[in-house]
Design a protein around this motif. Structure first.
Motif, mmCIF file in Angstrom:
data_model
loop_
_atom_site.group_PDB
_atom_site.id
_atom_site.type_symbol
_atom_site.label_atom_id
_atom_site.label_comp_id
_atom_site.label_asym_id
_atom_site.label_seq_id
_atom_site.Cartn_x
_atom_site.Cartn_y
_atom_site.Cartn_z
ATOM 1 N N PHE A 1 37.732 60.060 48.835
ATOM 2 C CA PHE A 1 38.693 60.933 48.162
ATOM 3 C C PHE A 1 38.084 62.309 47.893
ATOM 4 O O PHE A 1 38.742 63.337 48.079
ATOM 5 N N GLY A 2 36.840 62.359 47.463
ATOM 6 C CA GLY A 2 36.164 63.629 47.185
ATOM 7 C C GLY A 2 36.030 64.493 48.425
ATOM 8 O O GLY A 2 36.276 65.706 48.394
ATOM 9 N N LYS B 1 47.789 60.388 43.254
ATOM 10 C CA LYS B 1 47.669 59.942 44.638
ATOM 11 C C LYS B 1 48.077 58.473 44.656
ATOM 12 O O LYS B 1 47.373 57.625 44.110
ATOM 13 N N GLY B 2 49.203 58.223 45.259
ATOM 14 C CA GLY B 2 49.741 56.871 45.203
ATOM 15 C C GLY B 2 50.095 56.537 43.768
ATOM 16 O O GLY B 2 50.784 57.296 43.107
ATOM 17 N N LYS B 3 49.578 55.428 43.276
ATOM 18 C CA LYS B 3 49.822 55.036 41.890
ATOM 19 C C LYS B 3 48.689 55.454 40.969
ATOM 20 O O LYS B 3 48.719 55.175 39.780
ATOM 21 N N ARG B 4 47.692 56.142 41.506
ATOM 22 C CA ARG B 4 46.492 56.525 40.751
ATOM 23 C C ARG B 4 46.597 57.972 40.312
ATOM 24 O O ARG B 4 46.993 58.842 41.079
ATOM 25 N N SER B 5 46.238 58.241 39.053
ATOM 26 C CA SER B 5 46.165 59.616 38.573
ATOM 27 C C SER B 5 44.702 59.968 38.321
ATOM 28 O O SER B 5 43.881 59.098 38.021
ATOM 29 N N GLY C 1 40.579 66.062 35.596
ATOM 30 C CA GLY C 1 39.641 67.025 36.163
ATOM 31 C C GLY C 1 38.250 66.444 36.334
ATOM 32 O O GLY C 1 37.604 66.626 37.373
ATOM 33 N N ASN C 2 37.763 65.743 35.323
ATOM 34 C CA ASN C 2 36.425 65.152 35.405
ATOM 35 C C ASN C 2 36.339 64.076 36.484
ATOM 36 O O ASN C 2 35.322 63.957 37.171
ATOM 37 N N GLU C 3 37.389 63.304 36.638
ATOM 38 C CA GLU C 3 37.386 62.268 37.674
ATOM 39 C C GLU C 3 37.377 62.883 39.077
ATOM 40 O O GLU C 3 36.660 62.407 39.966
#
Length: 76
Positions: free
Chosen positions: A49-50, A29-33, A36-38
């Motif tokens: 985001f959640g 999402k954007g520059k952020r990856s 699964g745990n995150e």
């Protein structure tokens, strides 16, 4: 939506994303990856985001039902 139904959906999503662990990024999402745990943590903590992830899952399910791509089992 009933609170119990929402909680079940959240728990199912959390359990599903936890299976992927931290091995690799599942979502960008954007520059952020996100691993699964995150993603699971974001859903559990009800971050912006959640909540977006849960909303997107609901929208995807509705879209698939509308296009007759999945069948819904009632009472399961």
């Amino acid at each position: 939506m009933k609170a119990e139904s929402m909680e079940k959906l959240k728990q199912l999503m959390v359990a599903t994303y936890r299976k992927f662990g931290d091995e690799k990024a599942l979502l960008l999402k954007g520059k952020r990856s996100y691993t699964g745990n995150e993603i699971a943590d974001e859903i559990e903590n009800e971050t912006e985001f959640g909540i977006e992830m849960v909303d997107n899952m609901i929208q995807l399910t509705i879209n698939l039902l509308k296009r007759d791509k999945i069948n819904m089992i009632v009472g399961g």
